[in-house]
Design a protein around this motif. Structure first.
Motif, PDB file in Angstrom:
ATOM      1  N   SER A   1      50.289  27.954  44.888  1.00 45.17           N
ATOM      2  CA  SER A   1      51.797  28.672  44.048  1.00 45.17           C
ATOM      3  C   SER A   1      51.760  29.978  44.198  1.00 45.17           C
ATOM      4  O   SER A   1      50.743  30.528  44.094  1.00 45.17           O
ATOM      5  N   ARG A   2      52.853  30.564  43.858  1.00 42.33           N
ATOM      6  CA  ARG A   2      52.744  32.090  43.521  1.00 42.33           C
ATOM      7  C   ARG A   2      51.779  32.288  42.578  1.00 42.33           C
ATOM      8  O   ARG A   2      51.371  33.264  43.058  1.00 42.33           O
ATOM      9  N   GLY A   3      52.460  31.662  41.083  1.00 37.46           N
ATOM     10  CA  GLY A   3      51.774  32.188  40.028  1.00 37.46           C
ATOM     11  C   GLY A   3      49.905  32.263  40.954  1.00 37.46           C
ATOM     12  O   GLY A   3      48.963  32.865  39.964  1.00 37.46           O
ATOM     13  N   GLN A   4      49.424  31.161  41.130  1.00 41.76           N
ATOM     14  CA  GLN A   4      48.072  31.165  41.389  1.00 41.76           C
ATOM     15  C   GLN A   4      47.717  32.504  42.829  1.00 41.76           C
ATOM     16  O   GLN A   4      46.622  32.849  41.930  1.00 41.76           O
ATOM     17  N   MET A   5      48.610  32.662  43.896  1.00 39.28           N
ATOM     18  CA  MET A   5      48.253  33.016  44.296  1.00 39.28           C
ATOM     19  C   MET A   5      47.997  34.625  44.007  1.00 39.28           C
ATOM     20  O   MET A   5      46.916  35.336  43.977  1.00 39.28           O
ATOM     21  N   ALA A   6      48.781  34.986  42.576  1.00 37.40           N
ATOM     22  CA  ALA A   6      49.059  36.345  42.263  1.00 37.40           C
ATOM     23  C   ALA A   6      47.965  36.545  41.346  1.00 37.40           C
ATOM     24  O   ALA A   6      46.916  36.900  40.984  1.00 37.40           O
ATOM     25  N   ALA A   7      47.513  35.199  40.693  1.00 36.61           N
ATOM     26  CA  ALA A   7      46.002  35.098  39.111  1.00 36.61           C
ATOM     27  C   ALA A   7      45.187  35.991  40.331  1.00 36.61           C
ATOM     28  O   ALA A   7      44.177  36.673  39.854  1.00 36.61           O
TER      29      ALA A   7
ATOM     30  N   GLU B   1      44.933  39.561  41.566  1.00 36.94           N
ATOM     31  CA  GLU B   1      44.681  40.056  40.302  1.00 36.94           C
ATOM     32  C   GLU B   1      43.178  40.090  39.771  1.00 36.94           C
ATOM     33  O   GLU B   1      42.027  41.362  39.869  1.00 36.94           O
ATOM     34  N   ARG B   2      42.337  39.236  40.478  1.00 42.28           N
ATOM     35  CA  ARG B   2      40.986  38.521  40.286  1.00 42.28           C
ATOM     36  C   ARG B   2      40.271  39.372  41.294  1.00 42.28           C
ATOM     37  O   ARG B   2      38.919  40.138  40.771  1.00 42.28           O
ATOM     38  N   ILE B   3      40.686  39.283  42.171  1.00 37.37           N
ATOM     39  CA  ILE B   3      39.418  39.814  43.539  1.00 37.37           C
ATOM     40  C   ILE B   3      40.350  41.142  43.874  1.00 37.37           C
ATOM     41  O   ILE B   3      39.011  41.780  44.345  1.00 37.37           O
ATOM     42  N   ALA B   4      41.348  41.520  43.186  1.00 39.40           N
ATOM     43  CA  ALA B   4      41.656  43.266  43.719  1.00 39.40           C
ATOM     44  C   ALA B   4      40.449  44.488  43.401  1.00 39.40           C
ATOM     45  O   ALA B   4      39.907  44.795  44.227  1.00 39.40           O
ATOM     46  N   PRO B   5      39.846  44.495  42.909  1.00 33.77           N
ATOM     47  CA  PRO B   5      38.842  45.139  42.395  1.00 33.77           C
ATOM     48  C   PRO B   5      37.245  45.314  43.605  1.00 33.77           C
ATOM     49  O   PRO B   5      36.807  45.782  43.708  1.00 33.77           O
TER      50      PRO B   5
END
Length: 115
Positions: free
Chosen positions: A98-104, A107-111
């Protein structure tokens, strides 16, 4: 099936880097949704060795290591905290992301992407 697609350049680049390999039979299916297990494999290829953390077994009630082709990737990405299951203990590997799952997940992998 990517010739002339609006994302052909990006798909070709990701395929050339070994991150994306398609669905078999020379097909990529660029307009189909991605499943949770496909995303786990993609993330594992992208971040697996660079993100630290240890591999472990998945503690999801709907994941059988002998039946789920993405088991190892799911284990690694769950151990690193990039992907999570649901409150009922399931991972639901064949559900679409889902879009929400992808957003989360972003956020987790960004660093790790900034490195």
């Amino acid at each position: 099936d990517t010739a002339g697609h609006w994302a052909q350049k990006e798909i070709d680049a990701a395929a050339g880097a070994g991150i994306l390999v398609g669905v078999g039979g020379g097909r990529f299916e660029p307009d189909k949704p991605i499943t949770r297990e496909q995303l786990a494999v993609l993330l594992d290829r992208l971040l697996g060795s660079d993100a630290g953390g240890a591999s472990s077994s998945a503690n999801f009630s709907d994941i059988d290591p002998s039946q789920v082709w993405s088991y190892e990737a799911i284990c690694r990405m769950a151990a690193k905290g990039f992907i999570k299951g649901f409150n009922d203990g399931m991972f639901r590997p064949r559900d679409n992301v889902s879009r929400g799952q992808m957003a989360a997940i972003i956020e987790r992998i960004a660093p790790y992407l900034i490195k």
